[in-house]
Design an enzyme around this catalytic site. Structure first.
Site, PDB file in Angstrom:
ATOM      1  N   SER A  11       0.783  -1.238   0.000  1.00 49.28           N
ATOM      2  CA  SER A  11       0.000   0.000   0.000  1.00 49.28           C
ATOM      3  C   SER A  11       0.817   1.292   0.000  1.00 49.28           C
ATOM      4  O   SER A  11       0.249   2.373  -0.118  1.00 49.28           O
ATOM      5  CB  SER A  11      -0.955   0.014   1.204  1.00 49.28           C
ATOM      6  OG  SER A  11      -0.242   0.031   2.422  1.00 49.28           O
ATOM      7  N   LYS A  48      -5.905   4.393   8.478  1.00 48.65           N
ATOM      8  CA  LYS A  48      -4.831   5.181   7.876  1.00 48.65           C
ATOM      9  C   LYS A  48      -5.154   6.674   7.881  1.00 48.65           C
ATOM     10  O   LYS A  48      -4.266   7.500   8.107  1.00 48.65           O
ATOM     11  CB  LYS A  48      -4.553   4.680   6.461  1.00 48.65           C
ATOM     12  CG  LYS A  48      -3.923   3.289   6.455  1.00 48.65           C
ATOM     13  CD  LYS A  48      -3.540   2.815   5.075  1.00 48.65           C
ATOM     14  CE  LYS A  48      -2.839   1.461   5.164  1.00 48.65           C
ATOM     15  NZ  LYS A  48      -2.402   0.967   3.850  1.00 48.65           N
TER      16      LYS A  48
END
EC number: 3.4.21.53
Length: 363
Positions: free
Chosen positions: A256, A301
């Site tokens: 990611s 996140k």
């Protein structure tokens, strides 16, 4: 003992018993929470995150391009019922089935290995995408990525061998290799023209094209699952870069961080800076052509990014609806689908033209 007192005592004992049971009974869940963020333009543990040949240090103008992470409980951690309930109620934690993070058909070591491999691949793709964004040439080579044990290719082909031809036909992609092998029937011979891994590595160090080639003949066998002809290799793609780029960041896994690595490399190899002094964080996988893909744990996140001080968050478009559904206050979610799109968004942020930014909306 008065009846009221006895009732209260019984209720208290029942509550204590339930609490003890909740603390002792394990449940099949794991926890995700916001992890640390790392500025790809800065340093970590005394080393520049991005180390590029010909450049010294990693001083910035104060701007940030932070990659974000998710902290998860370990594979052996046994969550109890009380912890699970607390996690379900908490805003900055997510409780998920244990099998979501650690599939039943994989060991913890296999999961960790897979995450490490995805992280390494994301770095390579970030380098390719960033250099292509800057108009620099990146040479691609089809290689033997792996050789399966007890298969016909074992001992004949080796990981890192560059595949030039199969049966005299030029190879331009990993898919070409599979197509040319499966043209054969099991038991037939396939002829590979390769540059041995050692020669390819030596030539790359000298920034030259390897000239030595070998012809390797392998007899195919029948695949158990569908009967097609196989030799037992996994083809892949490797690259020769026009300059050396190392990414120094340990104890991080998964794919990611690709987008933020790519942006960091572009920033370091371009005049000026991409951030305009702003604190920008983000996430997203990236492929060699610069396409940005979705990731997991988006809410964790965005929370981690905002806690670190981020004002803007570059969000894969497939994650936008989920991110916008629980957006931290003070954080602008910017929708991106390609590296080029992310570059345009950063230009708008630098210019203060934030009204024109492609923002995430709730689904």
């Amino acid at each position: 003992m008065p009846r009221r007192t006895a009732t209260m005592l019984a209720s208290l004992l029942m509550l204590i018993a339930l609490l003890c049971a909740g603390l002792l009974i394990p449940v099949p869940y794991s926890e995700m929470s916001p992890g640390p963020t790392y500025n790809t333009l800065g340093s970590h543990e005394g080393e520049c995150v991005l180390q590029i040949s010909g450049q010294k240090g990693c001083e910035t103008t104060g701007g940030h391009l932070n990659m974000t992470t998710v902290r998860v409980t370990g594979s052996e951690y046994k969550m109890n019922l009380v912890e699970a309930v607390y996690g379900w109620l908490a805003h900055d934690e997510v409780v998920v089935p244990h099998s979501t993070l650690y599939p039943d058909d994989k060991t913890a070591d296999e999961v960790n290995q897979e995450n490490a491999e995805e992280f390494t691949q994301s770095q390579e793709s970030a380098k390719v995408a960033a250099l292509r964004q800057l108009g620099k040439k990146v040479k691609a080579h089809v290689i033997v990525a792996r050789v399966e044990r007890d298969k016909p290719a074992q001992g004949k082909l080796h990981a890192g061998d560059v595949i030039k031809e199969v049966d005299g036909s030029p190879v331009r992609s990993a898919e070409d290799v599979a197509k040319l092998i499966t043209k054969h029937k099991p038991g037939e011979k396939v002829v590979f023209t390769v540059v041995p891994a050692k020669d390819a590595a030596a030539a790359e160090k000298q920034n030259k094209e390897a000239t030595r080639r070998e012809s390797v003949t392998v007899t195919t066998e029948k695949a158990k699952e569908d009967g097609r002809a196989i030799v037992g290799i996994g083809p892949g793609v490797d690259y020769t870069f026009p300059l050396k780029i190392d990414i120094k960041l340990a104890d991080v896994g998964g794919p990611s961080a690709g987008l933020m690595f790519a942006l960091g490399i572009v920033d370091r190899l371009s005049p000026g800076d991409l951030t305009g002094g702003k604190f920008i964080a983000g996430t997203g996988t990236i492929d060699d052509m610069g396409t940005v893909g979705p990731i997991g744990g988006i809410q964790m996140k965005t929370i981690g990014a905002r806690k670190a001080g981020a004002e803007y968050f570059l969000t894969p478009q497939e994650n936008c609806a989920a991110a916008a559904a629980d957006k931290p206050g003070g954080l602008t979610l910017v929708k991106v689908h390609t590296l080029d799109g992310a570059m345009k968004a950063l230009k708008q942020i630098r210019a203060g033209d934030t009204a024109a930014l492609p923002k995430c909306a709730k689904g």
